[in-house]
Design a protein around this motif. Structure first.
Motif, PDB file in Angstrom:
ATOM      1  N   UNK A 116     -34.282 -57.259   5.537  1.00 14.70           N
ATOM      2  CA  UNK A 116     -34.804 -56.035   5.589  1.00 14.70           C
ATOM      3  C   UNK A 116     -33.760 -54.798   6.213  1.00 14.70           C
ATOM      4  N   UNK A 117     -33.034 -55.213   7.221  1.00 17.96           N
ATOM      5  CA  UNK A 117     -32.221 -54.317   7.721  1.00 17.96           C
ATOM      6  C   UNK A 117     -31.140 -53.900   6.630  1.00 17.96           C
ATOM      7  N   UNK A 118     -30.654 -55.127   5.862  1.00 15.15           N
ATOM      8  CA  UNK A 118     -29.604 -54.763   4.996  1.00 15.15           C
ATOM      9  C   UNK A 118     -30.156 -54.062   3.510  1.00 15.15           C
ATOM     10  N   UNK A 119     -31.253 -54.342   3.173  1.00 14.53           N
ATOM     11  CA  UNK A 119     -32.187 -53.673   2.141  1.00 14.53           C
ATOM     12  C   UNK A 119     -32.334 -52.183   2.542  1.00 14.53           C
ATOM     13  N   UNK A 120     -32.644 -51.706   3.853  1.00 17.39           N
ATOM     14  CA  UNK A 120     -32.575 -50.462   4.312  1.00 17.39           C
ATOM     15  C   UNK A 120     -31.172 -49.711   4.104  1.00 17.39           C
ATOM     16  N   UNK A 121     -30.475 -50.398   4.653  1.00 17.65           N
ATOM     17  CA  UNK A 121     -28.987 -49.827   4.572  1.00 17.65           C
ATOM     18  C   UNK A 121     -28.455 -49.751   2.894  1.00 17.65           C
ATOM     19  N   UNK A 122     -28.713 -50.490   2.237  1.00 15.62           N
ATOM     20  CA  UNK A 122     -28.528 -50.428   0.796  1.00 15.62           C
ATOM     21  C   UNK A 122     -29.117 -49.336   0.251  1.00 15.62           C
ATOM     22  N   UNK A 123     -30.516 -48.960   0.339  1.00 17.19           N
ATOM     23  CA  UNK A 123     -31.029 -47.959   0.131  1.00 17.19           C
ATOM     24  C   UNK A 123     -30.549 -46.509   0.554  1.00 17.19           C
ATOM     25  N   UNK A 124     -30.366 -46.657   1.659  1.00 15.63           N
ATOM     26  CA  UNK A 124     -29.676 -45.260   2.550  1.00 15.63           C
ATOM     27  C   UNK A 124     -28.363 -45.001   2.037  1.00 15.63           C
ATOM     28  N   UNK A 125     -27.441 -46.187   1.642  1.00 11.15           N
ATOM     29  CA  UNK A 125     -26.297 -45.973   1.143  1.00 11.15           C
ATOM     30  C   UNK A 125     -26.286 -45.149  -0.123  1.00 11.15           C
ATOM     31  N   UNK A 126     -27.178 -45.775  -1.132  1.00 11.54           N
ATOM     32  CA  UNK A 126     -27.248 -45.170  -2.454  1.00 11.54           C
ATOM     33  C   UNK A 126     -27.911 -43.935  -2.406  1.00 11.54           C
ATOM     34  N   UNK A 127     -28.769 -43.437  -1.374  1.00  9.53           N
ATOM     35  CA  UNK A 127     -29.362 -41.970  -1.359  1.00  9.53           C
ATOM     36  C   UNK A 127     -28.382 -41.110  -0.713  1.00  9.53           C
ATOM     37  N   UNK A 128     -27.394 -41.664   0.014  1.00 12.31           N
ATOM     38  CA  UNK A 128     -26.268 -40.913   0.469  1.00 12.31           C
ATOM     39  C   UNK A 128     -26.828 -40.159   1.927  1.00 12.31           C
ATOM     40  N   UNK A 129     -27.750 -40.766   2.769  1.00 11.68           N
ATOM     41  CA  UNK A 129     -28.419 -40.424   3.728  1.00 11.68           C
ATOM     42  C   UNK A 129     -27.406 -40.477   4.985  1.00 11.68           C
ATOM     43  N   UNK A 130     -27.145 -39.195   5.739  1.00 14.27           N
ATOM     44  CA  UNK A 130     -26.599 -39.166   6.960  1.00 14.27           C
ATOM     45  C   UNK A 130     -24.888 -39.084   6.305  1.00 14.27           C
ATOM     46  N   UNK A 131     -24.132 -39.715   6.899  1.00 12.81           N
ATOM     47  CA  UNK A 131     -22.866 -39.874   6.709  1.00 12.81           C
ATOM     48  C   UNK A 131     -22.352 -40.914   5.769  1.00 12.81           C
ATOM     49  N   UNK A 132     -23.444 -41.735   5.084  1.00 17.69           N
ATOM     50  CA  UNK A 132     -23.243 -42.830   4.140  1.00 17.69           C
ATOM     51  C   UNK A 132     -22.933 -41.954   2.909  1.00 17.69           C
ATOM     52  N   UNK A 133     -21.642 -42.353   2.153  1.00 15.92           N
ATOM     53  CA  UNK A 133     -21.501 -41.576   0.910  1.00 15.92           C
ATOM     54  C   UNK A 133     -20.650 -42.732   0.181  1.00 15.92           C
ATOM     55  N   UNK A 134     -20.990 -42.846  -1.300  1.00 16.01           N
ATOM     56  CA  UNK A 134     -20.547 -43.636  -2.370  1.00 16.01           C
ATOM     57  C   UNK A 134     -18.984 -43.304  -2.706  1.00 16.01           C
ATOM     58  N   UNK A 135     -18.736 -41.966  -2.246  1.00 20.04           N
ATOM     59  CA  UNK A 135     -17.401 -41.600  -2.770  1.00 20.04           C
ATOM     60  C   UNK A 135     -16.374 -42.135  -1.925  1.00 20.04           C
TER      61      UNK A 135
END
Length: 86
Positions: free
Chosen positions: A67-86
């Motif tokens: 579940x932690x991994x899935x939440x991280x992936x969701x936040x990564x794709x939604x670019x929540x906070x400092x997470x960015x795909x670029x």
């Protein structure tokens, strides 16, 4: 004429090649992770039915990680906070 037992048909070769390419390509990690998840779910169900505390505890720990991994992936794709795909 006798056929040799080592004769492999073309469709069998193409399936084998595709499996090798899938595992060597960029998607090998999700494939192996999903396979591991399926194995852990089976062991968790077995542990629940047979009441094996080690299996149930391992399954509960795996669910927290999963579940932690899935939440991280969701936040990564939604670019929540400092997470960015670029």
């Amino acid at each position: 004429a006798l056929k040799s037992s080592s004769h492999v048909s073309l469709p069998q070769v193409s399936v084998l090649e595709r499996q090798v390419i899938d595992f060597l390509g960029y998607q090998w990690a999700p494939i192996l992770t999903n396979f591991l998840h399926i194995i852990v779910v089976i062991l968790g169900l077995f542990g629940t039915i047979q009441f094996r505390p080690k299996y149930v505890t391992g399954y509960a720990a795996w669910l927290v990680i999963w579940m932690t991994w899935n939440v991280f992936i969701i936040c990564f794709y939604l670019e929540v906070g400092d997470l960015s795909r670029c």
